[in-house]
Design an enzyme around this catalytic site. Structure first.
Site, short mmCIF file in Angstrom:
data_model
loop_
_atom_site.label_atom_id
_atom_site.label_comp_id
_atom_site.label_asym_id
_atom_site.label_seq_id
_atom_site.Cartn_x
_atom_site.Cartn_y
_atom_site.Cartn_z
N CYS A 130 -1.10 -32.92 -68.06
CA CYS A 130 -0.94 -32.31 -66.74
C CYS A 130 0.44 -32.64 -66.20
CB CYS A 130 -2.02 -32.77 -65.77
SG CYS A 130 -2.29 -31.52 -64.48
N LYS A 207 -13.73 -27.37 -64.33
CA LYS A 207 -13.27 -28.46 -63.46
C LYS A 207 -13.20 -27.96 -62.03
CE LYS A 207 -9.26 -31.37 -62.50
NZ LYS A 207 -8.06 -32.00 -63.04
N LYS A 260 -16.69 -31.17 -65.03
CA LYS A 260 -16.10 -32.27 -64.28
C LYS A 260 -15.97 -31.91 -62.82
CE LYS A 260 -11.63 -34.33 -63.52
NZ LYS A 260 -10.23 -34.24 -63.73
C1 PBG Z 1 -5.08 -34.51 -63.24
C2 PBG Z 1 -6.44 -35.10 -63.38
C3 PBG Z 1 -7.32 -35.50 -62.35
C4 PBG Z 1 -8.40 -36.09 -62.98
C5 PBG Z 1 -8.19 -36.02 -64.35
N1 PBG Z 1 -6.97 -35.40 -64.59
C6 PBG Z 1 -7.18 -35.42 -60.88
C7 PBG Z 1 -7.03 -34.12 -60.23
O1 PBG Z 1 -7.19 -33.07 -60.84
O2 PBG Z 1 -6.70 -34.14 -59.05
C8 PBG Z 1 -9.57 -36.71 -62.28
C9 PBG Z 1 -10.19 -37.87 -62.96
C10 PBG Z 1 -10.96 -38.79 -62.10
O3 PBG Z 1 -11.11 -38.60 -60.87
O4 PBG Z 1 -11.46 -39.78 -62.66
N2 PBG Z 1 -5.02 -33.14 -63.22
ZN ZN Z 2 -2.95 -32.33 -62.54
#
Ligand code: PBG
Ligand code: ZN
Length: 339
Positions: A130, A207, A260
């Site tokens: 990411c 997600k 997720k």
């Molecule tokens: C980054 C990402 C996130 C998580 C995993 N990869 C945070 C988000 O999307 O804001 C969340 C993982 C967690 O809360 O344990 N894109």
């Molecule tokens: Zn991200």
């Protein structure tokens, strides 16, 4: 036994006869067993090789420099750990518009990968892909003129970063940005580089924009500087979009799917596993779920181990193959003691 009882109870409805001892109860629950193969452990990797930092919003979870991570993983691998998900954290590394340090040679994940592969040849290493930990604005893609995500520039960049992790030794790349077309973009670049048979793509396919990511954003230092992620992460109310997102990612070549956060979205897990039984299904017990369960146990609401095993068993029952959880070290201990 009264005649009345005999008459009213259909024989196949006598349930108690099937679980009167521990072994019988075990047989009833075999499909929900948790083995080390069912667990993936998320780890945060920092730039300072010899440092360990605790994370106040996630008691018991730390960020590790590579040398400290080695010590930490040593014990876990001996205890049965089979896979990790690596997250890089940028502290002194400069953050810019395009997340240049996501795949620079200074990136902590890029640096750690060759060592981890050498130290732990049996461990399967997935990397979260990411932009948010590395961009100045903290969003998961590159922003266009009007401040919203430029999708085509972003997925090109996401593929570049995936390739860098793959070349450094990642066996799985896991894009968490939720932009359209990223799986296809990654797969194409892997094919161009002849890596399609040695690198898998685990899509964070379903997600949701969620209240449960707060502690993670502390841990990964990846909060958006302004705004939120509601225009690219799925609206929590939408089961329809979740199924379409899974279909999209399958179409683009995803190897594995994910739901997720898991706790508030188990209906989606059930639907996706029923619709796509051909795909191994991952669920992410995210940071907020970790912190919430721990807080409840500390308040005396329940026993941590008993409650957590009940929760994880329900994910397996709903169709989860692999559970990504910060509780992995504890669970490995518990299941080793059980056998
Ligand atoms: C980054 C990402 C996130 C998580 C995993 N990869 C945070 C988000 O999307 O804001 C969340 C993982 C967690 O809360 O344990 N894109
Ligand atoms: Zn991200």
């Amino acid at each position: 036994m009264s005649a009345e009882y005999k008459n009213v109870v259909q024989k196949r409805h006598i349930l108690h006869g099937g679980f009167f001892n521990k072994t019988l109860r075990g047989w009833q629950a075999l499909r929900t067993e948790i083995t080390p193969q069912n667990l993936m452990y998320p780890v945060f990797i920092i730039e300072a090789d010899n440092e360990v930092q605790s994370i106040p919003s996630m008691p018991g979870v730390c960020r590790y420099g590579i040398n400290k991570l080695k010590e930490h993983l040593d014990g876990l691998v001996k205890n049965g750990l089979t896979s990790i998900m690596a997250f890089g954290v940028a502290e002194s590394l400069h953050k810019d518009e395009r997340g240049s340090n996501a795949d620079s040679p200074q990136n902590p994940v890029v640096r750690a990968l060759p060592h981890l592969r050498r130290w732990f040849p049996e461990l399967t290493i997935a990397c979260d892909v990411c932009l948010c930990p590395y961009t100045s604005h903290g969003h998961c893609g590159i922003l266009g003129q009007n401040g919203s995500i430029d999708n085509s520039k972003s997925i090109k960049r996401i593929a570049e970063i995936s390739l860098a992790y793959a070349k450094a030794g990642a066996q799985i790349v896991a894009p968490s940005d939720m932009l359209d077309g990223r799986i296809g973009s990654i797969k194409s670049l892997l094919i161009e580089n002849n890596l399609q048979n040695s690198v898998a793509v685990l899509s964070y396919s379903c997600k949701f924009a969620s209240n449960f990511y707060g502690p993670f954003r502390d841990a990964a230092k990846s909060s958006p500087a302004s705004g939120d992620r509601k225009c690219y992460q799925l609206p929590p109310g939408s089961g329809g979009l979740a199924l379409r997102a899974a279909a999209r990612d399958i179409d683009e070549g995803a190897d594995f799917l994910m739901v997720k956060p898991i706790m508030a979205n188990m209906d989606v897990l059930k639907q996706v596993t029923e619709k796509y039984p051909e795909y191994p299904m991952f669920v992410y017990q995210v940071s907020g779920e970790y912190a919430m369960i721990l807080a409840a146990a500390e308040k005396g609401v329940f026993d941590l181990k008993d409650a957590l095993m009940e929760i994880l068993g329900s994910y397996r029952r709903a169709g989860a193959d692999v559970i990504i959880t910060y509780y992995t070290p504890l669970i490995l201990d518990w299941i080793r003691l059980k056998h």
